[in-house]
Design an enzyme around this catalytic site. Structure first.
Site, PDB file in Angstrom:
ATOM      1  CG  ASP A  68      45.801  63.045  20.038  1.00 23.25           C
ATOM      2  OD1 ASP A  68      45.299  64.159  20.213  1.00 23.25           O
ATOM      3  OD2 ASP A  68      46.379  62.400  20.938  1.00 23.25           O
ATOM      4  CD  GLU A  90      47.558  67.711  19.133  1.00 23.25           C
ATOM      5  OE1 GLU A  90      47.321  68.531  20.038  1.00 23.25           O
ATOM      6  OE2 GLU A  90      47.712  66.507  19.351  1.00 23.25           O
TER       7      GLU A  90
HETATM    8  C1  NOJ Z   1      45.944  66.269  22.055  1.00 25.54           C
HETATM    9  C2  NOJ Z   1      44.464  66.398  22.149  1.00 25.54           C
HETATM   10  O1  NOJ Z   1      44.026  67.494  21.395  1.00 25.54           O
HETATM   11  C3  NOJ Z   1      44.144  66.533  23.635  1.00 25.54           C
HETATM   12  O2  NOJ Z   1      42.812  66.866  23.853  1.00 25.54           O
HETATM   13  C4  NOJ Z   1      44.512  65.237  24.315  1.00 25.54           C
HETATM   14  O3  NOJ Z   1      44.332  65.371  25.695  1.00 25.54           O
HETATM   15  C5  NOJ Z   1      45.978  64.862  24.050  1.00 25.54           C
HETATM   16  N1  NOJ Z   1      46.362  65.050  22.687  1.00 25.54           N
HETATM   17  C6  NOJ Z   1      46.216  63.412  24.405  1.00 25.54           C
HETATM   18  O4  NOJ Z   1      45.554  62.570  23.503  1.00 25.54           O
END
Ligand code: NOJ
Length: 522
Positions: free
Chosen positions: A200, A251
Site C-alpha cells: 500500500d 501501489e
Molecule cells: C491506498 C489504498 O488503496 C487506499 O484505499 C487507502 O485509503 C490508502 N492507500 C491509505 O492506506
C-alpha cells in the site's frame, strides 16, 4: 527456475467487506469468500488480492491496521484465512494479501504505547512526533492525500504525522523495529501460503527527517525517496528466500514512468499497478500513448506491464467512461457529473477486451466483471469514507465503488448475505447480479468469462505489435490474434481475418461500430 506465473496472470481484487457475507451480519467475510471460490475459478482468475483483512477499527476500510497477525473479527479468524488460502490453492487460485507500511491504526499497540509514554520516550520514535511552532502551528504545512493537514496534536502538545487520516499515524522507517517488524509480517503470511504481497502507498513510507516544506528541497519530503529502494530490496530478499518465489506488487502513483520503473528493477518489486493507463480518458490517442509508454518503461527492467481499470479507490469504469470527461484523478472525483450509463457500459465492455488482450498482468476489481456502476446516490448517513468527510463533503469519497456485490436477482441484499448490507444497494442490483447474468450470452459476466478463458489459451506469450490503423482506432497483434477497438464516431472496417473470436458488442456487418472491441484470428 521458479515459474513466473504472475507475468501474465489475471488477479481478482476482493474487498472483503463487500464481496459476500457468510454470517448474515451485513458485512462481507471470509466465510462468504470461501463459499464463492467456485465462482472465481469459473471466472478464470489465477489469483485473488485481498484488501486488508486484518484486525482494524476500519477507520479507512482496513487500511488502518491494529494487528497484522490477526484477522478482523468482522471477517473471521486466522484459521479461516488459512483454510481459505488452502481451498483457493486447491482450485488453482493463489492468494495475495495487502501490507500497509506507511502507517498503522491509532489502535495499534505501538501507537498506544507511544501516546502513553509521552514526549521524548523511545516508544514515540517509531512514529513521527514533533513539536510545533511556538505559535501553535504544526511542524509542516503538508497536505494530506485525504485533504487537510498531515499533523494531529495530542494532549501533551506534540504533533504526530499522518499522510492520510488522523487515525493512521505514519511509521518512522528509520527505526529498526519498523523494518524488522514488516519483514516478519511478510514471513508470517508467506509461511501461511500466500503467493504475494500488495504494498500500500509504496512510494510514501520514507520521510525527510528535516521536515522541509514541499518544494523547499530538491527531493520531495515524503514521496518517492531514494531510501525506499533499499527497503524493497530487503523485502525482495525475504520473498526470494521461499523456494517457489513470492511476489511483491507495488501501489505506485508516480507521473514519471522512469521513476516508476526504478521500483521494478530485478532486485526490487516484481510488479506495480498501472495507474497511468487507468487514469486516461476513453480516447484512442491517450490510451495508445499510455500503452506505449508502459511497454517502454517496463521493458528495460524486464518487468511485466499491468493493466488496471479500477479498484476500491476509483470511480467504476461503467460510470467513468460514460462521462464527458472520462479521466480519473484520485483527488478529483466528482459528484453529479452528467453521465451516459449506457455508453459507459458499452465502453467498459470494450475496455475489458482491450485490457485482457494486452501482454502482462490483468487486474479485475470485484463487480467490474458484472459491469456494476458507481453508486452515486448513497444516503449521506451511509457514507463511511474518510476522504469524503475530511474534504468537508467536497469529495464524494469511495463508498460508491464499494457497494456489496449482488449475487441473486432478489432478496434482502441480492444474495450478498442474509442481512441488510452495510451499504445500501440500488434496486438495479438485481438485474446486474451474478444469477441474472450467469446464463445470458450477452452479459458482461459472460464476456469476462469468455475473454479470460480465451486469454488463457491463446494469449500466453509476451509478443505485441501495433497494427496500422485510423487515428481513432487502437489495433495490435498478439501473435495470430488481433485486438481492434474503435473509439471513433463512425464504424470502421475490420482488418483482414480468418475468424472473429470475440466482440464486446454486435458488429455492423464486417465493420466495427463505435466503442466496440473485437478479437480476431488471422
Ligand atoms: C491506498 C489504498 O488503496 C487506499 O484505499 C487507502 O485509503 C490508502 N492507500 C491509505 O492506506
Amino acid at each position: 527456475m521458479v515459474a513466473q506465473w504472475w507475468r501474465n496472470a489475471v488477479i481478482y481484487q476482493i474487498y472483503p467487506r463487500s464481496f459476500a457475507d457468510g454470517n448474515g451480519d451485513g458485512v462481507g467475510d471470509l466465510a462468504g469468500v470461501r463459499s464463492r471460490l467456485p465462482y472465481l475459478r469459473d471466472l478464470g482468475v489465477d489469483a485473488v488480492w485481498f484488501t486488508p483483512w486484518y484486525a482494524s477499527p476500519q477507520a479507512d476500510g482496513g487500511y488502518d491496521v491494529a494487528d497484522y497477525r490477526a484477522i478482523d473479527p468482522a471477517f473471521g479468524t486466522l484459521a479461516e484465512a488459512e483454510a481459505l488460502i488452502g481451498e483457493a490453492a486447491a482450485l488453482g487460485i493463489r492468494t495475495i494479501v495487502d501490507v500497509v507500511p506507511n502507517h498503522v491504526s491509532d489502535e495499534h499497540p505501538w501507537f498506544r504505547a507511544a501516546l502513553a509514554a509521552g514526549p521524548g520516550a523511545p516508544e514515540r520514535a517509531r512514529f513521527w512526533f514533533r513539536d510545533g511552532s511556538p505559535a501553535g502551528e504544526p511542524p509542516t504545512g503538508w497536505t494530506s492525500a485525504f485533504s487537510g493537514g498531515t499533523w494531529t496534536r495530542v494532549e501533551d502538545g506534540q504533533w504526530y504525522l499522518h499522510l492520510f487520516d488522523t487515525r493512521q499515524p505514519d511509521l518512522n522507517w528509520n527505526h529498526p523495529d519498523v523494518r524488522r517488524e514488516h519483514e516478519e509480517v511478510l514471513r508470517f503470511w508467506f509461511d501461511r501460503g500466500v503467493a504475494g504481497i500488495r504494498i500500500d502507498s509504496a512510494t510514501m513510507p520514507v520521510k525527510d527527517p528535516a521536515f522541509p516544506e514541499v518544494g523547499e528541497s530538491a527531493d520531495h519530503p515524503f514521496l518517492d525517496r531514494d531510501e525506499l529502494h533499499d527497503i524493497y530490496r530487503g523485502w525482495r530478499a525475504v520473498a526470494d528466500s521461499y523456494a517457489d518465489g513470492r511476489v511483491l506488487v507495488g501501489e505506485i502513483w508516480l507521473d514519471d514512468p522512469h521513476r516508476f520503473a526504478r521500483y521494478l528493477r530485478s532486485d526490487e518489486l516484481h510488479s506495480a499497478f498501472n495507474f497511468d493507463f487507468m487514469m486516461r480518458p476513453w480516447e484512442a490517442k491517450q490510451l495508445r500513448e499510455a500503452i506505449q509508454s508502459t511497454l517502454d518503461s517496463h521493458a528495460p527492467v524486464g518487468a511485466p506491464p499491468t493493466w488496471v481499470l479500477s479498484n476500491h479507490d476509483v470511480t467504476r469504469p461503467a460510470t467513468r467512461y460514460g462521462r464527458v470527461d472520462s479521466s480519473f484523478g484520485f483527488n478529483a472525483k466528482r459528484f453529479d457529473t452528467p453521465t451516459d450509463l449506457a455508453r459507459g457500459e458499452r465502453r467498459a465492455r470494450a475496455a475489458a477486451l482491450l485490457t485482457a488482450a494486452l501482454p502482462g498482468t490483468l487486474y479485475v476489481y470485484q463487480g467490474d466483471e458484472l459491469g456494476l456502476p458507481e453508486v452515486e446516490d448513497l444516503p449521506l448517513d451511509a457514507l463511511r469514507d474518510p476522504m469524503h468527510f475530511r474534504s468537508g463533503g467536497v469529495d464524494p469519497g469511495r463508498d460508491g465503488c464499494r457497494v456489496p456485490v449482488p449475487w441473486t436477482r432478489d432478496g434482502v441484499s441480492y444474495g450478498f448475505g442474509d442481512g441488510a448490507p452495510w451499504l445500501p444497494q440500488p434496486t438495479r442490483w438485481g438485474s446486474l447480479s451474478v444469477a441474472a447474468q450467469d446464463a445470458d450470452p450477452a452479459s458482461m459476466l459472460t464476456l469476462y468469462r469468455s475473454a479470460l478463458a480465451m486469454r488463457r489459451s491463446l494469449l500466453r506469450g509476451e509478443e505485441f505489435a501495433w497494427l496500422a490503423s485510423a487515428e481513432d482506432v487502437i489495433a495490435f497483434a498478439r501473435g495470430d490474434v488481433l485486438c481492434v477497438v474503435n473509439f471513433g464516431a463512425e464504424p470502421v472496417p475490420l482488418p483482414g481475418h480468418r475468424e472473429v473470436l470475440l466482440t464486446s458488442a454486435g458488429l455492423d456487418g464486417d465493420r466495427l461500430p463505435t466503442d466496440v472491441a473485437a478479437w480476431l484470428r488471422v
